[in-house]
Motif scaffolding. Structure first.
Motif, PDB file in Angstrom:
ATOM      1  N   TYR A 104       0.842  -1.206   0.000  1.00 16.91           N
ATOM      2  CA  TYR A 104       0.000   0.000   0.000  1.00 16.91           C
ATOM      3  C   TYR A 104       0.877   1.257   0.000  1.00 16.91           C
ATOM      4  CZ  TYR A 104      -3.211   3.588   1.672  1.00 16.91           C
ATOM      5  OH  TYR A 104      -3.929   4.743   1.813  1.00 16.91           O
ATOM      6  N   GLU A 105       1.906   1.252   0.847  1.00 16.93           N
ATOM      7  CA  GLU A 105       2.767   2.434   0.945  1.00 16.93           C
ATOM      8  C   GLU A 105       3.491   2.700  -0.384  1.00 16.93           C
ATOM      9  OE1 GLU A 105       2.695   4.645   3.186  1.00 16.93           O
ATOM     10  OE2 GLU A 105       1.462   3.524   4.609  1.00 16.93           O
ATOM     11  N   ILE A 107       2.293   1.968  -3.425  1.00 16.16           N
ATOM     12  CA  ILE A 107       1.303   2.557  -4.339  1.00 16.16           C
ATOM     13  C   ILE A 107       1.129   4.029  -3.979  1.00 16.16           C
ATOM     14  CG2 ILE A 107      -1.085   2.467  -5.167  1.00 16.16           C
ATOM     15  CD1 ILE A 107      -1.284  -0.364  -3.939  1.00 16.16           C
ATOM     16  N   LYS A 108       0.976   4.255  -2.670  1.00 11.21           N
ATOM     17  CA  LYS A 108       0.703   5.620  -2.207  1.00 11.21           C
ATOM     18  C   LYS A 108       1.840   6.571  -2.588  1.00 11.21           C
ATOM     19  CE  LYS A 108      -0.043   8.282   2.000  1.00 11.21           C
ATOM     20  NZ  LYS A 108      -0.282   8.248   3.440  1.00 11.21           N
ATOM     21  N   ASP A 111       1.746   7.329  -6.233  1.00 15.76           N
ATOM     22  CA  ASP A 111       0.579   8.139  -6.613  1.00 15.76           C
ATOM     23  C   ASP A 111       0.679   9.573  -6.092  1.00 15.76           C
ATOM     24  OD1 ASP A 111      -0.478   6.063  -7.943  1.00 15.76           O
ATOM     25  OD2 ASP A 111      -2.115   5.636  -6.560  1.00 15.76           O
ATOM     26  N   VAL A 112       1.146   9.694  -4.836  1.00 11.52           N
ATOM     27  CA  VAL A 112       1.210  11.037  -4.255  1.00 11.52           C
ATOM     28  C   VAL A 112       2.243  11.873  -5.001  1.00 11.52           C
ATOM     29  CG1 VAL A 112       1.809  12.372  -2.189  1.00 11.52           C
ATOM     30  CG2 VAL A 112       0.332  10.367  -1.988  1.00 11.52           C
ATOM     31  N   GLN A 115       0.910  12.956  -8.171  1.00 15.90           N
ATOM     32  CA  GLN A 115      -0.379  13.652  -8.033  1.00 15.90           C
ATOM     33  C   GLN A 115      -1.492  12.895  -8.769  1.00 15.90           C
ATOM     34  OE1 GLN A 115      -0.981  17.202  -6.675  1.00 15.90           O
ATOM     35  NE2 GLN A 115       0.664  16.344  -5.474  1.00 15.90           N
ATOM     36  N   PHE A 117      -4.384   9.688  -8.665  1.00 15.85           N
ATOM     37  CA  PHE A 117      -5.132   8.703  -7.890  1.00 15.85           C
ATOM     38  C   PHE A 117      -5.997   7.888  -8.839  1.00 15.85           C
ATOM     39  CE2 PHE A 117      -8.963   7.439  -5.496  1.00 15.85           C
ATOM     40  CZ  PHE A 117      -8.342   6.616  -4.572  1.00 15.85           C
ATOM     41  N   GLU A 119      -8.698   6.687  -9.494  1.00 13.88           N
ATOM     42  CA  GLU A 119     -10.079   6.742  -9.035  1.00 13.88           C
ATOM     43  C   GLU A 119     -10.988   5.746  -9.758  1.00 13.88           C
ATOM     44  OE1 GLU A 119     -11.132  10.762  -8.806  1.00 13.88           O
ATOM     45  OE2 GLU A 119     -12.593  10.432  -7.219  1.00 13.88           O
ATOM     46  N   PHE A 122     -10.913   0.763 -10.455  1.00  8.46           N
ATOM     47  CA  PHE A 122     -11.640  -0.417  -9.989  1.00  8.46           C
ATOM     48  C   PHE A 122     -13.004  -0.588 -10.639  1.00  8.46           C
ATOM     49  CE2 PHE A 122      -9.358   0.516  -5.760  1.00  8.46           C
ATOM     50  CZ  PHE A 122      -8.186  -0.023  -6.261  1.00  8.46           C
ATOM     51  N   SER A 123     -13.362   0.388 -11.467  1.00 10.66           N
ATOM     52  CA  SER A 123     -14.739   0.337 -11.968  1.00 10.66           C
ATOM     53  C   SER A 123     -14.990  -0.867 -12.864  1.00 10.66           C
ATOM     54  CB  SER A 123     -15.077   1.640 -12.704  1.00 10.66           C
ATOM     55  OG  SER A 123     -14.151   1.807 -13.753  1.00 10.66           O
ATOM     56  N   LYS A 178      -7.739  -0.083   3.625  1.00 15.63           N
ATOM     57  CA  LYS A 178      -6.416  -0.006   2.988  1.00 15.63           C
ATOM     58  C   LYS A 178      -5.997  -1.370   2.429  1.00 15.63           C
ATOM     59  CE  LYS A 178      -3.160   2.373   5.285  1.00 15.63           C
ATOM     60  NZ  LYS A 178      -2.514   3.162   6.362  1.00 15.63           N
ATOM     61  N   TYR A 181      -8.019  -2.020  -0.606  1.00 18.96           N
ATOM     62  CA  TYR A 181      -7.568  -1.169  -1.704  1.00 18.96           C
ATOM     63  C   TYR A 181      -6.326  -1.781  -2.355  1.00 18.96           C
ATOM     64  CZ  TYR A 181      -5.955   2.945  -4.258  1.00 18.96           C
ATOM     65  OH  TYR A 181      -5.553   3.806  -5.242  1.00 18.96           O
ATOM     66  N   LEU A 184      -7.253  -4.995  -4.226  1.00 17.52           N
ATOM     67  CA  LEU A 184      -7.974  -4.727  -5.473  1.00 17.52           C
ATOM     68  C   LEU A 184      -7.072  -4.045  -6.502  1.00 17.52           C
ATOM     69  CD1 LEU A 184     -11.406  -3.587  -3.984  1.00 17.52           C
ATOM     70  CD2 LEU A 184     -10.909  -5.733  -5.175  1.00 17.52           C
TER      71      LEU A 184
END
Lengths: 197, 281
Positions: A104-105, A107-108, A111-112, A115, A117, A119, A122-123, A178, A181, A184
């Motif tokens: 997770y860290e 990915i974060k 992404d951070v 800039q 995400f 969003e 997952f759709s 988390k 997330y 997925l």
């Protein structure tokens, strides 16, 4: 199995069942969906819900009308699950929080920095992907996320259900989301819905 | 001052509309809007919540489940009706003149059988005997607790910790250790019966009423490690629970999931039935 209540005549039993049918049975789908995610098996979920409803019926006169019937039924289901199913069912492989936290860290961080995400990543995931990911969560985390995000329970109701302070519920929910997330994200990446890290 | 991880967790509560304090909410929203880290955490929490809400489809309960519930509930009544029909038939048969002598004899036998086997729960409680009798053991333990002669081996108000203590101490069956708003869990005791470990736990109310619970897996009844009388076993098979008022305390027994539970207490019986025993069913 129900046990005979010698005090009830058949007409009294029918009146009790009618009230039960109006008050408790409408929650059976919620119970079944929860049971399905907890056991991972339609057969076990059916047995669990059946046993829960029978126990609830036996004690329906103890249920205080006007209070939260859904929460009461879920408590009975939880006790039935702990007593009858958890000890005999083979748990599927669970994700480890520390492992997934690192993922997770990663990915974060990416992404951070960019800039960005994912969003909509997952759709395109299937309902089944989501169900499998939930089933892989450790039980404590799975419980809170199902109750909160699928069943709409408040923190207070979840706290009562899991016998933990509200702060613990919030913390588990935070971690559960988390973990889910990250899990997925992995599925979405495998299917090409997100860019490689 | 919250550390960063605690603040991340607070963002979860923002997503769930669980922050009641307006100032706190405004502070957290400020962080979300002005710090990329916090914003990311918020977006993750929010997107997972929305994803589950929108994408996880609900499955209806299989109709057979509800049918089985209804059948199980009303099956009991039909069974009762059938029994009544059979009784009617037997009565008709017995009162036919040519069978009068035989009928009288059968009635006497039925009365004797009824007197010996259909005891009420009070009589059953009083008739218990033997050192391995669970009911006598439970009463004895309860009196020892009140007299201060028996304390908990593992003091904790955490149900999970007490449950773990039972398992670690050799209790070889799943135990139930619930928590209650009205009663505080005091802790647990594991007793040794020729190497068989059995679980006991105690609760107390704010007023000092003590609840002592003894739970035993029925597998130990076979070799009489511990037992109750056959009458009690039969009674519990067809009743939700049995209870009896001894001089200073009330005792309750019930069976659930292959285990026998014995509760001894001086707490209000209505509270016990509504709020304690119901949690085990």
């Amino acid at each position: 199995m129900t046990k005979k209540d010698p005090k009830l005549s058949e007409s009294e039993l029918r009146i009790k069942y009618k009230e039960f049918e109006e008050e408790a049975v409408p929650h059976s789908d919620a119970l079944y969906n929860y049971a399905l995610k907890m056991t991972g098996s339609p057969d076990d979920a059916s047995d669990l819900v059946q046993e829960t409803l029978l126990r609830a019926f036996r004690f329906f006169d103890k249920f205080e009308k006007g209070t939260n019937c859904k929460a009461w039924l879920f408590r009975i289901l939880k006790n039935t699950f702990i007593n009858d199913y958890r000890k005999v069912s083979k748990e599927p492989d669970k994700v480890d929080y520390d492992d997934i936290q690192n993922f997770y860290e990663n990915i974060k961080s990416t992404d951070v920095k960019s800039q960005h995400f994912e969003e909509d990543a997952f759709s395109d995931l299937l309902d089944d992907d989501i169900s499998v990911a939930i089933t892989k969560l450790p039980e404590d985390f799975r419980t809170v996320i199902i109750l909160s995000d699928l069943e709409g329970f408040t923190y207070e109701e979840i706290s009562d259900f899991v016998d933990c302070p509200i702060g613990t519920v919030r913390s588990r929910l935070h971690r559960a989301r988390k973990m889910l997330y990250a899990e997925l994200y992995g599925y979405a990446k495998d299917k090409g819905y997100v860019n490689e890290l | 001052m919250l550390d960063r991880n605690e603040t991340y967790e607070k963002l979860t509560a923002v997503v769930d509309h669980e922050i009641a304090d307006k100032k706190e909410l405004a502070d957290l929203e400020y962080l979300i809007n002005n710090d990329d880290d916090f914003k990311y955490e918020y977006l993750v929490q929010n997107s997972v919540k929305n994803l589950l809400k929108n994408k996880s489809h609900k499955i209806s309960t299989p109709s057979i489940v509800l049918e089985n519930v209804e059948k199980s509930i009303f099956g009991q009544t039909y069974q009762t009706d059938n029994k009544i029909n059979w009784l009617d038939r037997i009565t008709d048969f017995l009162f036919t003149p040519k069978y009068a002598f035989g009928a009288a004899l059968i009635l006497v036998l039925l009365i004797i059988f009824n007197l010996s086997s259909n005891l009420n729960s009070d009589e059953i409680f009083i008739s218990q005997s033997g050192n391995n009798n669970a009911i006598l053991q439970a009463r004895d333990n309860y009196h020892k607790i009140l007299a201060g002669e028996l304390g908990v081996q593992f003091a904790s108000d955490n149900p999970e910790a007490v449950s773990n203590y039972f398992q670690k101490s050799g209790v070889n069956y799943a135990t139930i250790v619930p928590s209650f708003p009205k009663w505080n869990l005091l802790g647990g005791v594991v007793s040794d019966h020729d190497g068989i470990k059995l679980a006991h736990q105690a609760y107390a109310s704010a007023d000092g009423e003590v609840l002592y619970l003894y739970q035993i897996d029925q597998k130990y009844f076979k070799d009489k490690t511990v037992c109750v009388s056959d009458d009690m076993n039969k009674y519990l098979e067809s009743n939700l629970f049995a209870k009896h008022r001894f001089e200073d305390e009330e005792m309750y027994c019930w069976k659930m999931n292959g285990k026998l539970f014995l509760l001894v207490t001086n707490e209000d019986p209505a509270l016990i039935e509504d709020e304690f025993i119901s949690k085990f069913m």
